[in-house]
Design a protein around this motif. Sequence first.
Motif, PDB file in Angstrom:
ATOM      1  N   LEU A 361     -12.667   3.849   4.458  1.00 50.18           N
ATOM      2  CA  LEU A 361     -13.145   3.075   3.304  1.00 50.18           C
ATOM      3  C   LEU A 361     -12.045   2.166   2.768  1.00 50.18           C
ATOM      4  N   PHE A 362     -10.821   2.726   2.704  1.00 56.73           N
ATOM      5  CA  PHE A 362      -9.668   1.962   2.215  1.00 56.73           C
ATOM      6  C   PHE A 362      -9.472   0.698   3.051  1.00 56.73           C
ATOM      7  N   ASP A 363      -9.530   0.844   4.376  1.00 56.03           N
ATOM      8  CA  ASP A 363      -9.326  -0.296   5.267  1.00 56.03           C
ATOM      9  C   ASP A 363     -10.448  -1.321   5.171  1.00 56.03           C
ATOM     10  N   MET A 364     -11.665  -0.869   4.826  1.00 55.25           N
ATOM     11  CA  MET A 364     -12.808  -1.773   4.744  1.00 55.25           C
ATOM     12  C   MET A 364     -12.836  -2.589   3.444  1.00 55.25           C
ATOM     13  N   MET A 365     -12.076  -2.155   2.448  1.00 57.13           N
ATOM     14  CA  MET A 365     -12.125  -2.824   1.147  1.00 57.13           C
ATOM     15  C   MET A 365     -11.561  -4.243   1.231  1.00 57.13           C
ATOM     16  N   GLN A 366     -12.310  -5.212   0.688  1.00 54.97           N
ATOM     17  CA  GLN A 366     -11.853  -6.597   0.679  1.00 54.97           C
ATOM     18  C   GLN A 366     -10.816  -6.830  -0.420  1.00 54.97           C
ATOM     19  N   GLU A 367     -10.941  -6.071  -1.508  1.00 52.76           N
ATOM     20  CA  GLU A 367      -9.995  -6.180  -2.629  1.00 52.76           C
ATOM     21  C   GLU A 367      -9.432  -4.797  -2.907  1.00 52.76           C
ATOM     22  N   ARG A 368      -8.091  -4.726  -2.990  1.00 52.25           N
ATOM     23  CA  ARG A 368      -7.460  -3.440  -3.271  1.00 52.25           C
ATOM     24  C   ARG A 368      -6.461  -3.602  -4.414  1.00 52.25           C
ATOM     25  N   HIS A 369      -6.646  -2.783  -5.440  1.00 50.32           N
ATOM     26  CA  HIS A 369      -5.745  -2.784  -6.585  1.00 50.32           C
ATOM     27  C   HIS A 369      -4.633  -1.768  -6.307  1.00 50.32           C
ATOM     28  N   VAL A 370      -3.551  -1.811  -7.094  1.00 50.32           N
ATOM     29  CA  VAL A 370      -2.473  -0.840  -6.900  1.00 50.32           C
ATOM     30  C   VAL A 370      -2.977   0.590  -7.080  1.00 50.32           C
ATOM     31  N   ILE A 371      -4.000   0.791  -7.943  1.00 52.75           N
ATOM     32  CA  ILE A 371      -4.547   2.143  -8.119  1.00 52.75           C
ATOM     33  C   ILE A 371      -5.250   2.620  -6.849  1.00 52.75           C
ATOM     34  N   THR A 372      -5.765   1.679  -6.050  1.00 50.51           N
ATOM     35  CA  THR A 372      -6.383   2.044  -4.771  1.00 50.51           C
ATOM     36  C   THR A 372      -5.334   2.589  -3.816  1.00 50.51           C
ATOM     37  N   TRP A 373      -4.220   1.872  -3.733  1.00 52.38           N
ATOM     38  CA  TRP A 373      -3.121   2.333  -2.887  1.00 52.38           C
ATOM     39  C   TRP A 373      -2.613   3.693  -3.363  1.00 52.38           C
ATOM     40  N   ASN A 374      -2.507   3.865  -4.687  1.00 48.69           N
ATOM     41  CA  ASN A 374      -2.034   5.141  -5.235  1.00 48.69           C
ATOM     42  C   ASN A 374      -2.978   6.280  -4.876  1.00 48.69           C
ATOM     43  N   ALA A 375      -4.304   6.008  -4.920  1.00 45.75           N
ATOM     44  CA  ALA A 375      -5.289   7.041  -4.578  1.00 45.75           C
ATOM     45  C   ALA A 375      -5.133   7.478  -3.124  1.00 45.75           C
ATOM     46  N   MET A 376      -4.923   6.499  -2.227  1.00 46.29           N
ATOM     47  CA  MET A 376      -4.768   6.812  -0.809  1.00 46.29           C
ATOM     48  C   MET A 376      -3.448   7.545  -0.553  1.00 46.29           C
ATOM     49  N   LEU A 377      -2.374   7.095  -1.212  1.00 44.82           N
ATOM     50  CA  LEU A 377      -1.076   7.759  -1.077  1.00 44.82           C
ATOM     51  C   LEU A 377      -1.148   9.198  -1.569  1.00 44.82           C
ATOM     52  N   ASP A 378      -1.814   9.384  -2.710  1.00 40.69           N
ATOM     53  CA  ASP A 378      -1.958  10.722  -3.267  1.00 40.69           C
ATOM     54  C   ASP A 378      -2.767  11.615  -2.320  1.00 40.69           C
ATOM     55  N   GLY A 379      -3.800  11.032  -1.698  1.00 43.76           N
ATOM     56  CA  GLY A 379      -4.595  11.788  -0.737  1.00 43.76           C
ATOM     57  C   GLY A 379      -3.761  12.254   0.439  1.00 43.76           C
ATOM     58  N   TYR A 380      -2.925  11.363   0.971  1.00 43.36           N
ATOM     59  CA  TYR A 380      -2.047  11.745   2.075  1.00 43.36           C
ATOM     60  C   TYR A 380      -1.070  12.837   1.627  1.00 43.36           C
ATOM     61  N   GLY A 381      -0.537  12.674   0.418  1.00 44.49           N
ATOM     62  CA  GLY A 381       0.413  13.665  -0.096  1.00 44.49           C
ATOM     63  C   GLY A 381      -0.225  15.030  -0.253  1.00 44.49           C
ATOM     64  N   THR A 382      -1.467  15.059  -0.772  1.00 43.61           N
ATOM     65  CA  THR A 382      -2.185  16.321  -0.963  1.00 43.61           C
ATOM     66  C   THR A 382      -2.397  17.043   0.361  1.00 43.61           C
ATOM     67  N   HIS A 383      -2.607  16.273   1.433  1.00 44.25           N
ATOM     68  CA  HIS A 383      -2.856  16.867   2.750  1.00 44.25           C
ATOM     69  C   HIS A 383      -1.567  17.050   3.560  1.00 44.25           C
ATOM     70  N   GLY A 384      -0.419  16.754   2.933  1.00 42.44           N
ATOM     71  CA  GLY A 384       0.855  16.958   3.615  1.00 42.44           C
ATOM     72  C   GLY A 384       1.137  15.977   4.731  1.00 42.44           C
ATOM     73  N   LEU A 385       0.485  14.817   4.677  1.00 45.03           N
ATOM     74  CA  LEU A 385       0.663  13.805   5.729  1.00 45.03           C
ATOM     75  C   LEU A 385       1.745  12.806   5.308  1.00 45.03           C
ATOM     76  N   GLY A 386       2.999  13.282   5.382  1.00 47.45           N
ATOM     77  CA  GLY A 386       4.124  12.486   4.901  1.00 47.45           C
ATOM     78  C   GLY A 386       4.341  11.199   5.671  1.00 47.45           C
ATOM     79  N   LYS A 387       4.252  11.247   7.002  1.00 44.54           N
ATOM     80  CA  LYS A 387       4.474  10.050   7.811  1.00 44.54           C
ATOM     81  C   LYS A 387       3.430   8.985   7.499  1.00 44.54           C
TER      82      LYS A 387
END
Length: 608
Positions: A361-387
């Motif tokens: 969904l993130f990649d499909m978005m035509q417009e992304r705000h900094v909060i969008t990036w933060n949501a995706m980063l937080d999701g990766y962090g929650t799942h331990g996907l550091g790389k």
Amino acid sequence: MLKGYAKNSSLGEALFFFYRMMCDGVRPVVGDYACLLQLCGENLDLKRGREIHGQIITNGFKSNLFAITAVMNLYAKCREIDDAYKMFKRMPQKDLRALQLVFQMQQAGQKPDSVTLVSILPAVADMKPLRIGRSIHGYAFRSGFESPVNVTNALLDMHFKYGHTRTARLVFEGMSSKSVVSRNTMIDGCAQNDVDEGEVPTRVTMMGALLACANLGDLERGRFVHKLPDKLKLDSNVSVMNSLISMYSKCKRVDIAASIFDNLKEKTNATRNAMILRYAQNGCVKEALNLFCIMQSQGIKLDCFTLVGVITALADFSVNRHAKWIHGLAIRTCMDKNVFVSTALVDMYARCGAIKTARKLFDMMQERHVITWNAMLDGYGTHGLGKEALDLFNEMPKEAVKPNDITFFAMVDLLGGAGQLDCTWNFIQDMPIKPGISVLGAMLGACKIHKNVELGEKAADKLFELDPNEGGYHVLLANIYASNSTWDKVAKLRKEVHTFYSRSTNHPQSKRIYAFLETLGDEIKAAGYVPHTNSIHDVEEDVKEQLLGSHSERLAIAFELWHTSPGMTLHIRKNLRVCVDCHDATKYISLVRYPHFKNGICSCGDYW
């Protein structure tokens, strides 16, 4: 010559030259002492600074304003706040003379620092010289002194005293970190400023005060502000009512927020959306969905903010079936392209464990705000996907997206939690913006987990610069020292100040404090203590006792009794008059815990 040594040599060499002067029979002047004290302050050499303070007294300069200010600055820089305040109280004149002193400092080539600004801003606020106040604010901005929270608090107070509510709000909103003092100043200024000027508080003033109460979680002050709309006939204003709903929800009293909502004669979409979101943020998922169903049954048109509230609520369920249902509704109503709806969907899928769907969904978005990036980063962090998180973070500059505090907090929390502390610290040092309290707090927390004293001290030093009175970080650092058996540093830190406000839970040891407070409550009830609940209305009796039992002084007493050794003196200072119930409770605590208090009688004769 002495100034030259002070500017270009070490403290030791400057002092050696100073003692040579005295041996040669040259009597020092005030400027000599001020020069050396400034150097001691820069080197955080408290011992030598105290020696120079002693010489100032023996040489007859103890009442000299220039000397007192220099000593006060020394103690402030060395974080001896009590000693600094004692010097401030001894100043013969704190207003006009203080300003003149600053001008003299500039003429002497000494640049006023943040400590100087904090010292003179209260005087400027009381004297109300508009031009000088604006000049000092401009100087603070140009010199980069707007970041320390104590300077910004002083500027905030000054503008409120000038009657510049709008400017004060701009200062508050621009603060990178807000302390309890900041929020209290904002609440008091908004609620009282217009009244002090003999004018009726406006809708904007009300909303500003309620916003500050909400951010602080200060229910008592919020209730006080709540009384004003009825008197000022603002109880039908949608914006004010939405602010009240938000305030009570953030103070964990969503029941009161719901009562306000239910009693509204006219409900707008904005009010309904606000209520759905507040239900969601307080974990009341069923209530949020029920209100959403009522809107649909009444044929009320949904908008993107309605969907954001519902998506936020469903994210707590973490059920993919529900996630797909609301996603489908967003597509059917053509709102799935809205940046806020899309961001909420990304966050929801990540929290439901569908991290790949979230990224798609993130990649499909035509417009992304900094909060969008933060949501995706937080999701990766929650799942331990550091790389994956680091790779995504490195893509932000390519998309011309500027990271904010929340972005850096997510990165520091991820790296620090993984134990890569050196890498985390270097990351903080290289940040394009000055790290705020949340980022440095995450670093300090990681140092506690991994028992790193060196980096913990560095993070703590920067935290104390931003907010020297926040006790929680002192406790965290003390725990780091304790885990490494550095007991001398633990003892020193425990002399520091810890700050509490009613029903606060931001102290790192809050769970233990509340548990100890409950035990203490049982002890004093057994001794005869009866709560004074008649001062609280509109809640059940047991809730009244809970509200009284979590007043700030009660939390402070519990913390001190729990973490100090037997026989130590407890020093607890309150910014407001103690309530009747807390006064009685304190007497009973002294009775059950300190039997040498004669019959638990207070020395104030029950006056305070």
